[in-house]
Design an enzyme around this catalytic site. Structure first.
Site: not given
Ligand SMILES: Cc1cc2nc3c(=O)[nH]c(=O)nc-3n(C[C@H](O)[C@H](O)[C@H](O)COP(=O)(O)OP(=O)(O)OC[C@H]3O[C@@H](n4cnc5c(N)ncnc54)[C@H](O)[C@@H]3O)c2cc1C
Ligand code: HEM
Ligand code: SF4
Ligand code: FES
Lengths: 595, 250, 216
Positions: A10-11, A13-15, A236, A297, A399, A404
């Site tokens: 997974g690429g 933001l986290a990855g 949302h 939300r 959230r 996030s």
């Protein structure tokens, strides 16, 4: 042991952050992603990223950010890591700024901040209305730099199928499929970090991207990783309904002063812009004077539901309310919101600077995800780590907007070094694992694929099954949940799973066969849908995004606990573990107070 | 009432080395349809207009809101994103073809990795010291941000390359998108310290001199990026750099 | 052509020289050439005097080769190489600037043919010395007139559009506004040259001296 080997799947933001952290420590990384990482779903994030840098003289602090996050999440999040995230956030913004993100600026050349939902502070840094895109690109560029130094090897256009577990149940590699050649192959590693993002596609139409199927999470779940708090699904409040996708109108529209309203007179047929001010009902401002249009939300979504379905005050002809930015100067709109207004203009064909936008809630985010410990982003299976939207750690029952992106990056920052520490500590690395272990997994996956390719008598269409699953999940497992309907949903999922065994793979070629991949994902989605629904059915209370009219109160005595789903031989079991509330005492969550 | 329908013609090719065939589908019209919905409809019922069973069409798409860049293709001959191509606005029958300037994978899928490789060749990044906390980034005038931000919205879709007469199998030209990225990084206070590397790269074959100013790129860009401005600006930068480094060793 | 080593900057330098050579010396010469020929609109004597002076510069062959023929030959041949590297697509993407790209190439080719023929007939063909009577004689042939009109228009268009290209490609005109202005400037030069050329050709054809009035 020789140099450890780390795989990141997974690429987004986290990855990418995890990849950077591992590569930075000098250890080579193999990075897998279905789409070229620069096209990951994180590009969709619009509004911004939170950090209490307190550059506006408001007395904001990381503690207040922490408090808002826990309170907004209805006290379901484990607190220590959330506190860590909020404390790290200002430095994360600085880092992104150093990486060249084109954040909006103040006249002094400092970062500008806007206000988002669930807080009273201007805490959200932003780059126009395409913040996620800008952040993703910054990380993508850093990874490309490592790639040019041969520290990162990308496998774009590969999908993750499963992990390779040795006989002791330790992760020793992954099994993937090349989406072009359809080749199935295993890749040894000492630790694998999963950053596979959201699950919106389970709900058919959502604000998520096409690859956000949660298939990887489901595959891991089926191999023994816990799935936590699956029932917490964020809807949302403001999206443009669409047949292929519900396109988000970011909270930033309200952060910049956008107002939500309906005509006071139900059934008013005039165009929005022709309805005079005193005939408009600004229901969020009316009901929640303190936070106004910027309530969290879940609160805004339920308010819109109430207006449209209970009070029958929605717009004529469609379930929708107005989101109005027409009173904001054009110049401000173009400078700060252009990206999203452009989306409305392109897809609806109406200029939102002139006419109020018509919006309606849509499935948006999963608070739940792979279970990870509260220190290292480690799952319960040794060698498997998770970060980003695919794990459950940071957002509790709901959230907050713009939290996030920061949780993805923070998670990636922790997961990278943690995986390296674990891999260095291994007595024996993946190079010593017998080849048969890998071959076993490869053959298992190949068999599943072959079975699909060789099934000639199938009658069921995968897209049809997916649509039906999405429809029932959206209807019964999003904003309002009744146990009877959840039960019906489980029955329907049974039916769909049964029909799934008779699927007709219309394409049996062995080259860039997207249908084959989709069907494999669909199988995994059906299982994830069940985890979500079962969690929702069991939790008899109302908390954050999980709303049951039959159980309208939060029930801390019985339900202040994390849902942990596990999978054994085709059976899904739920168990629970206590929430770490060591820093903030749970208190009643209420946004109705006066300003 | 009979459903309103319309025709979609698709250029299909199973593999790069297989022959091309055109297929026609008749689809049921609904308001607000885009080309992606058309392709999904076909996947659900892959029967051509004449009733022959075919396979779902391969295509790239991810975000469905024109920010990931995946879904570029030729729609009625125009290079554009499929997700923002609304059926209402298109002439019928709608004609779908893959981009022609990139190696074909299958049907409407092409391989655009050239662009990512070129971003690498031209050092399109800010070389930070590390991810540890070393305080704030450089200050930046809002006016610089306002110039840089539009450039940073490039989604690497490749439409600008598709329409460029100088991007083709004979010429390795990197194309407007990459040049515009070079401009972006040269604009950033830290990036500017390393502009020489990028400018040098653009003097090599496939670099800036290949641009012959047909100015098609700017018209094809879905993000309205001022590409011709970027090309001219970087052209100037490369020239100044070339002259300075030659005359004065700078 | 120049099989530039893969990672060398030779290509860049040659491209830039090709571009520059279009403006100086070739473009500048074209303007100057039209200027000196405009004396034909003044009087026969003046024309003969001016061209006589031009034709008697010292080291004539060397000077002409250095400032004219070699740059022109380089610009043209390398220009054709550049042309061969592109794949024009104005039919499928019929934007104005795209048509300009195509026209820039075809007018270049026309110019090349015309200049070659012009040199052959006027410079090397006879005597190397041009006098009004000789040119006027040639211009009685309507095919000559047509060839000159086409040739001069092609050269002028190519120069005018080339100046716009040059302004963009040397980073002189960067903003859309500036590029727009450069386009107008190029158009003015192009139209100016075309008109001047046409008038001169017609002047020879009709033995017409519209500017003669000044020089009494
Ligand atoms: C429209 C929209 C707007 C948003 N706006 C904001 C905002 O303003 N602020 C905010 O804080 N948050 C926002 N969010 C939420 C936020 O964007 C996401 O939660 C976040 O980007 C998720 O990042 P990620 O790194 O976890 O995953 P993603 O960015 O989704 O990346 C997932 C990666 O995993 C890969 N992958 C997935 N499955 C597989 C597999 N099986 N095999 C191989 N690779 C796989 C994908 O290719 C991709 O590279 C928004 C979300 C949406 C939908
Ligand atoms: C009257 C003689 C000529 C003049 C005054 C002239 C002038 C110019 C000028 C000013 C330019 C613009 C430079 C640039 O692109 O930056 C140019 C470009 C060019 N010329 Fe010429 N030229 C002449 C003859 C020719 C000939 C004979 C050819 C051969 C075919 C030719 C082919 C080209 C080409 C291909 C370009 C490149 C255009 C581009 O880069 O877009 N020119 N010329
Ligand atoms: S510059 Fe525009 S057309 Fe070119 S790749 Fe980027 S977004 Fe696409
Ligand atoms: S699907 Fe992302 S740009 Fe169209």
């Amino acid at each position: 042991m020789t140099q450890p080997k780390i795989i990141v799947v997974g690429g987004g933001l986290a990855g990418l952050m995890a990849t950077i952290r591992v590569a930075e420590s000098g250890i080579p990384v193999d990075l897998f992603s279905i789409v070229p990482v620069k096209r990951s779903h994180s590009v969709c994030a619009q509004g911004g990223i939170n950090a209490a840098k307190n550059l506006k003289g408001e007395g904001d602090s990381t503690w207040k950010h922490f408090d808002d996050t826990i309170y907004g999440g209805d006290f379901l999040a484990n607190q220590p890591l959330v506190k860590g995230m909020c404390e790290a956030a200002p430095a994360i913004i600085d880092l992104l700024d150093r990486m060249g993100v084109m954040f909006n600026r103040t006249p002094e050349g400092l970062l500008d901040f806007r206000r988002f939902g669930g807080t009273l502070y201007n805490r959200t840094a932003f780059a126009g209305a395409t913040t996620g895109q800008q952040l993703l690109y910054a990380l993508d560029e850093q990874v490309r730099r490592f790639e040019s130094e041969d520290k990162v090897k990308k496998f774009e256009g590969w999908t993750f199928l499963s992990v390779v577990l040795d006989d002791g149940g330790v992760c020793r590699g992954i099994c993937g499929m090349d989406l072009r050649t359809m080749e199935i192959r295993t890749f040894p590693c000492d630790a694998a970090i999963f950053c596979t993002g959201g699950i919106g596609v389970v709900f058919g139409r959502s604000t998520n991207s096409v690859v956000c199927t949660g298939s990887a999470q489901s595959a891991l779940f089926q191999q023994g990783v816990y799935y936590a708090n699956g029932e917490f699904i964020q809807v949302h409040p403001t999206a443009i309904p669409g047949e292929d996708k519900c396109r988000l109108m970011s909270e930033s529209a309200r952060g910049e002063g956008g107002r939500v309203w309906v005509p006071k007179q139900a059934g008013d047929k005039r165009a929005g812009k022709d309805i005079p001010e005193n005939e408009r009902f600004y229901f969020l401002e009316d009901w929640y004077p303190k936070y106004g249009n910027l309530v969290p939300r879940d609160v805004a979504t339920r308010a819109i539901h109430k207006i449209v379905f209970e009070m029958k005050m929605g717009l004529v002809g469609e379930p929708a309310v107005y989101l109005d930015v027409t009173h904001i100067p054009r110049e401000t709109l173009d400078r700060k919101l252009e990206g999203i207004l452009e989306i409305y203009e392109k897809f609806v064909g109406v200029d939102p600077r002139e006419e109020p936008m018509k919006v309606f809630p849509a499935m948006h985010y999963t608070m739940g995800g792979l279970w990870v410990d509260n220190q290292n982003q480690a799952t319960n299976v040794p060698g498997i780590y998770a970060a980003g939207e695919c794990e459950y750690q940071y957002h509790g029952a709901n959230r907050l907007g713009a939290n996030s992106l920061v949780s993805c990056i923070y998670g990636g920052m922790l997961a990278g070094p943690a995986a390296v520490r674990y891999a260095r500590g291994l007595e024996s690395g993946c190079e010593n694992v017998p080849g048969a272990i890998f071959e076993r997994e490869r053959v298992r996956q190949q068999d599943i694929t072959d079975a699909l390719l060789n099934q000639h008598k199938g009658t069921e269409n995968p897209i049809t099954i997916w649509r039906e699953m999405g429809d029932i999940m959206t209807e019964n497992v999003t904003v309002i949940r009744y146990n009877a309907n959840l039960q019906k949903t489980l029955v329907k999922l049974d039916e769909l799973s049964e029909r799934f065994t008779r699927i007709n793979l219309q394409d049996r070629t062995q080259w860039a066969n997207q249908t084959l991949n989709f069907v494999r994902e669909l199988g995994n989605m059906l299982i994830l849908a069940r985890v979500i629904t079962m969690g929702a059915l069991a939790r008899n209370e109302t908390r954050g995004a999980h709303y049951k009219p039959d159980f309208p109160e939060r029930d801390d005595a019985n339900w202040l606990k994390t849902t942990k789903a596990s999978y054994n031989d085709g059976n899904i079991q739920l168990e629970y573990e206590p929430v770490d509330t060591s820093l903030l005492q749970p208190r009643e969550r209420k946004y109705t107070a006066k300003a | 009432m009979a459903d309103k329908t319309f025709i979609v013609r698709i250029k299909r090719q199973q593999r790069p080395d297989e022959s091309v065939r055109w297929e026609e589908y008749e689809l049921r019209y609904r308001p607000h349809m885009n080309v992606i919905i058309c392709l999904r409809d076909i996947a659900e019922k892959p029967f051509t207009r004449s009733g022959v069973e075919s396979t779902p069409v391969s295509y790239d798409a991810n975000c469905l809101e024109e920010v990931c860049g995946a879904c570029a293709m030729l729609i009625n001959g125009t290079a554009r994103q499929a997700c923002t191509a609304l059926v209402d606005d298109l002439e019928k029958p709608i004609r779908l073809e893959p981009l022609t300037k990139f190696p074909l994978v299958r049907d409407l899928v092409v391989d655009r990795s050239k662009m990512f490789e070129d971003l690498k060749r031209t050092h399109c990044w800010i070389p930070i010291d590390g991810t540890y906390d070393i305080g704030e980034g450089p200050r930046m005038a809002p006016s610089v941000q306002e110039k840089g931000y539009p450039l940073s919205r490039c989604i690497t879709c490749g439409n600008c390359l598709e329409v460029c007469p100088k991007v083709n199998q004979r010429d390795p030209f990197v194309g407007a998108a990459i040049v515009s990225q070079v401009r972006l990084f040269n604009m950033h206070p830290t990036g500017a310290m390393h502009s020489a590397e990028r400018l040098e790269a653009l003097m090599l074959p496939g670099g800036i001199a290949d641009c012959d100013n047909a100015q098609n790129c700017v018209k094809a860009c879905p993000k309205g990026i001022p590409l011709t401005e970027s090309l001219a600006a970087v052209n100037g930068q490369v020239l100044v750099h070339a002259v300075k480094s030659w005359l004065r060793g700078e | 052509m120049p099989a530039a080593a893969p990672e060398s900057k030779t290509g860049y330098i040659l491209d830039k020289l090709q571009s520059l050579s279009g403006v100086v010396p070739i473009g500048a010469y074209l303007v100057d050439h039209l200027w000196s020929n405009s004396y034909a609109l003044v009087s026969i004597e003046k024309y003969n005097q001016v061209s006589g002076e031009l034709q008697t510069v010292p080291w004539r062959i060397g000077v002409e080769a250095a400032v004219l023929w070699i740059p022109l030959l380089f610009h043209s041949l390398y220009g054709m190489y550049i042309w061969s590297r592109g794949k024009s697509n104005a039919l499928s993407h019929p934007w104005m600037s795209n048509w300009m790209y195509v026209l820039q190439r075809w007018t270049g080719l026309l110019a090349f043919v015309f200049i070659g023929w012009h040199l052959y007939t006027e410079r090397f063909g006879g005597h190397g010395v041009t006098r009004y009577a000789g040119v006027a004689q040639d211009m009685t042939n309507p095919w000559y007139v047509i060839a000159y009109l086409v040739g001069v228009t092609a050269c002028s268009f190519h120069l005018g559009n080339g100046l716009w290209n040059f302004a963009c490609k040397w980073g002189i005109a960067i903003t859309p506004k500036a590029q727009h202005a450069a386009a107008w400037f190029g158009a003015a030069v192009g139209v100016g040259c075309t008109l001047a050329g046409i008038v001169v050709v017609l002047g020879f054809h009709y033995a017409w001296f519209p500017l003669g009035g000044y020089v009494q």
